[in-house]
Design a protein around this motif. Structure first.
Motif, short mmCIF file in Angstrom:
data_model
loop_
_atom_site.label_atom_id
_atom_site.label_comp_id
_atom_site.label_asym_id
_atom_site.label_seq_id
_atom_site.Cartn_x
_atom_site.Cartn_y
_atom_site.Cartn_z
N THR A 142 0.83 -1.21 0.00
CA THR A 142 0.00 0.00 0.00
C THR A 142 0.86 1.26 0.00
OG1 THR A 142 -0.12 -0.18 2.40
CG2 THR A 142 -1.94 -1.10 1.15
N TRP A 143 1.98 1.24 0.74
CA TRP A 143 2.86 2.42 0.81
C TRP A 143 3.47 2.72 -0.56
CZ3 TRP A 143 3.06 5.42 5.06
CH2 TRP A 143 2.67 4.85 6.28
N ILE A 144 4.03 1.67 -1.17
CA ILE A 144 4.68 1.86 -2.47
C ILE A 144 3.65 2.27 -3.52
CG2 ILE A 144 5.91 0.66 -4.32
CD1 ILE A 144 7.69 1.30 -2.01
N SER A 145 2.48 1.66 -3.45
CA SER A 145 1.44 1.97 -4.42
C SER A 145 1.08 3.46 -4.37
CB SER A 145 0.21 1.10 -4.12
OG SER A 145 -0.70 1.17 -5.17
N ARG A 146 0.85 3.97 -3.16
CA ARG A 146 0.52 5.39 -3.01
C ARG A 146 1.68 6.28 -3.43
NH1 ARG A 146 -2.27 3.72 1.87
NH2 ARG A 146 -0.41 4.07 3.09
N ALA A 147 2.90 5.91 -3.01
CA ALA A 147 4.06 6.75 -3.29
C ALA A 147 4.36 6.80 -4.79
CB ALA A 147 5.28 6.22 -2.53
N MET A 148 4.29 5.66 -5.45
CA MET A 148 4.58 5.63 -6.89
C MET A 148 3.53 6.41 -7.68
SD MET A 148 7.41 3.94 -7.46
CE MET A 148 7.36 3.37 -9.16
N ALA A 149 2.28 6.31 -7.23
CA ALA A 149 1.23 7.07 -7.91
C ALA A 149 1.53 8.55 -7.85
CB ALA A 149 -0.13 6.75 -7.27
N LYS A 150 1.96 9.01 -6.67
CA LYS A 150 2.21 10.43 -6.50
C LYS A 150 3.50 10.88 -7.19
CE LYS A 150 3.73 12.44 -2.66
NZ LYS A 150 3.85 13.00 -1.29
N LEU A 151 4.58 10.10 -6.99
CA LEU A 151 5.89 10.53 -7.48
C LEU A 151 6.02 10.42 -8.99
CD1 LEU A 151 8.18 8.86 -4.79
CD2 LEU A 151 7.51 11.26 -4.94
N TYR A 152 5.38 9.39 -9.59
CA TYR A 152 5.59 9.13 -11.01
C TYR A 152 4.30 9.21 -11.81
CZ TYR A 152 10.14 7.66 -9.30
OH TYR A 152 11.37 7.64 -8.71
N GLY A 153 3.24 9.75 -11.19
CA GLY A 153 2.00 9.95 -11.92
C GLY A 153 1.33 8.66 -12.39
N LEU A 154 1.28 7.67 -11.49
CA LEU A 154 0.74 6.37 -11.89
C LEU A 154 -0.67 6.14 -11.36
CD1 LEU A 154 3.88 4.11 -11.21
CD2 LEU A 154 3.36 5.56 -13.18
N GLU A 155 -1.42 7.22 -11.13
CA GLU A 155 -2.77 7.05 -10.61
C GLU A 155 -3.57 6.09 -11.49
OE1 GLU A 155 -1.31 10.02 -10.67
OE2 GLU A 155 -1.39 10.72 -8.59
N GLY A 156 -4.29 5.19 -10.84
CA GLY A 156 -5.12 4.25 -11.58
C GLY A 156 -4.46 2.91 -11.84
N MET A 157 -3.14 2.82 -11.65
CA MET A 157 -2.48 1.52 -11.84
C MET A 157 -2.79 0.59 -10.68
SD MET A 157 1.32 1.73 -13.39
CE MET A 157 1.71 2.45 -14.98
N ASN A 158 -2.99 -0.69 -10.98
CA ASN A 158 -3.11 -1.67 -9.91
C ASN A 158 -1.70 -2.10 -9.48
OD1 ASN A 158 -2.13 -3.80 -11.54
ND2 ASN A 158 -4.16 -4.16 -12.38
N PRO A 159 -1.58 -2.85 -8.37
CA PRO A 159 -0.25 -3.18 -7.86
C PRO A 159 0.64 -3.94 -8.84
CG PRO A 159 -1.90 -3.53 -6.15
CD PRO A 159 -2.65 -3.19 -7.41
#
Length: 302
Positions: free
Chosen positions: A255-272
Motif C-alpha cells: 500500500t505504501w509503495i502503491s501510493r508513493a509511486m502514484a504520487k511521485l511518477y503519476g501512476l494514478e489508476g495503476m493496480n499493484p
DNA sequence: CTCCAGGTCAGGT
DNA sequence: ACCTGACATGGA
C-alpha cells in the motif's frame, strides 16, 4: 500462552566476544543501518541503544553497531559457529557492489529518487535464507511491522530451536509441517495461520522446492512461489528480494509503495501488478533497492 | 466505538 | 481483466 517448547535448552550462558570491524565498502548513516536491520526487511532485529542492534537470522545471533565515522562493527556470542562473521557479511550484502548501484541510482537524474536516497544513506538490501524470508512475509498481510515482529517472536519461541538462553531461531519449514493450524493461531497469526500451515504441507511434499526456486532468475521464480497458499505477487517479491536469490530485480508493491509511486511518477489508476512492472522496467537490475528507498522515504517523510 | 494495517483469495461483473 | 468483501488481531 502458546504451545510448549519441544526441544530442551542445551545452551550455555550468553556472553559476547569483542567488537570486530566489518570493513564495509561504503559508509552508513544511522538511518541507513536502522532501515537495513530494523525497517521492515527483516523482523528479528531489535535496537539495543541509539546506534546498536541485536538480531537472529538462520541459526546465527549477532550485534551490529554504527561508529561515529560511518563504519560498522559486529559482535558475536562466545562459542559461536566460526561462520557467523561471513554469514553476517552475506546477510548485509557487504561484499556486493553497492558503490556502483548507488552511482547508477544517482545518475538516473530522478529527483524523487535522489530525495528518497538522502533519507537513508547507506541502506542495503538484506539476504536472508529464502525460507525465512517467505515465512516472515507470510505473517505480514494487514499487519504493522511491530505486530509482525511480535508474531515471529511467538513462532520462534513456540516452535524454534533455542540457540541461547531465551533466544530462539525460527523453525524450519520441515518443523512447521508438524505444527497444526490451531497451534499457529496461538501465536496470534489470525487467518494467516492457514497460509502458513498450507505452505508447510506443500513444502513438506516438495523438499527441494525452495532450493529450486532460489536457483531461478526472477522471471521464472515468481510464479512457483505464488502457487503456495497465501503467497501472492507482493509476498513472492518480498521473499525473493530479501533473500537475494535473484539479485535486486523484484519490486514489491504494497500500500505504501502503491501510493508513493502514484504520487511521485503519476501512476494514478495503476493496480499493484502494473506498478510493480513499471518499477522493474524503470529501475532495471536494481529495482528492489529503488523500491526500498521509496518505502523508507514515504514512511519517514510522507 | 470506529478505523486501518508491507495482502490474498473467492466470487461476482 | 477488473471490482468487492472476508479474513483475525491489536493499537490509535
Amino acid at each position: 500462552m502458546t504451545a510448549p517448547l519441544s526441544s530442551p535448552p542445551t545452551h550455555s550462558p550468553l556472553t559476547w566476544e569483542d567488537w570486530l570491524p566489518l570493513h564495509a565498502q561504503t559508509p552508513f548513516t544511522l538511518s541507513g543501518i536502522a532501515e537495513t536491520l530494523d525497517g521492515g526487511q527483516m523482523f528479528r532485529w531489535n535496537r539495543l541503544d541509539e546506534c546498536s542492534w541485536q538480531g537472529v537470522w538462520g541459526r546465527h545471533l549477532a550485534r551490529v553497531r554504527l561508529c561515529g565515522d560511518g563504519s560498522l562493527e559486529a559482535a558475536f556470542p562466545k562459542g559461536r559457529d566460526s561462520d557467523s562473521l561471513p554469514a553476517l557479511r552475506q546477510l548485509l550484502g557487504l561484499d556486493l557492489p553497492y558503490t556502483d548501484w548507488y552511482a547508477r541510482l544517482r545518475e538516473s537524474d530522478d529527483s524523487a529518487m535522489l530525495s528518497a536516497m538522502s533519507v537513508a544513506e547507506g541502506l542495503h538490501i538484506v539476504n536472508l535464507p529464502l525460507g525465512e524470508a517467505l515465512l516472515s512475509f507470510l505473517c505480514s498481510p494487514m499487519k504493522r511491522i511491530p505486530q509482525i515482529k511480535q508474531v515471529l517472536d511467538n513462532i520462534a519461541r513456540s516452535f524454534g530451536e533455542e540457540l541461547y538462553e531465551g533466544i530462539h531461531a525460527l523453525p524450519s519449514w520441515a518443523a512447521l509441517a508438524n505444527v497444526d493450524e490451531e497451534a499457529l493461531r496461538g501465536c496470534r497469526l489470525g487467518y494467516r495461520a492457514k497460509s502458513i500451515a498450507g505452505t508447510a504441507r506443500m513444502l513438506a511434499q516438495r523438499p527441494d522446492f525452495l532450493e529450486t526456486v532460489a536457483a531461478l532468475p526472477y522471471a521464472e521464480a515468481r510464479k512457483p512461489l505464488t502457487e503456495l497458499p497465501g503467497v501472492g505477487g507482493k509476498i513472492a517479491d518480498c521473499a525473493l528480494l530479501y533473500s537475494g536469490t535473484c539479485g535486486l530485480a523484484p519490486f514489491p508493491v504494497d500500500t505504501w509503495i502503491s501510493r508513493a509511486m502514484a504520487k511521485l511518477y503519476g501512476l494514478e489508476g495503476m493496480n499493484p501488478e502494473q506498478t510493480a512492472s513499471y518499477g522493474r522496467e524503470r529501475f532495471g537490475e536494481i529495482a528492489g533497492l529503488a523500491q526500498q528507498f521509496i518505502f523508507v522515504s514515504v514512511r519517514k517523510i510522507g
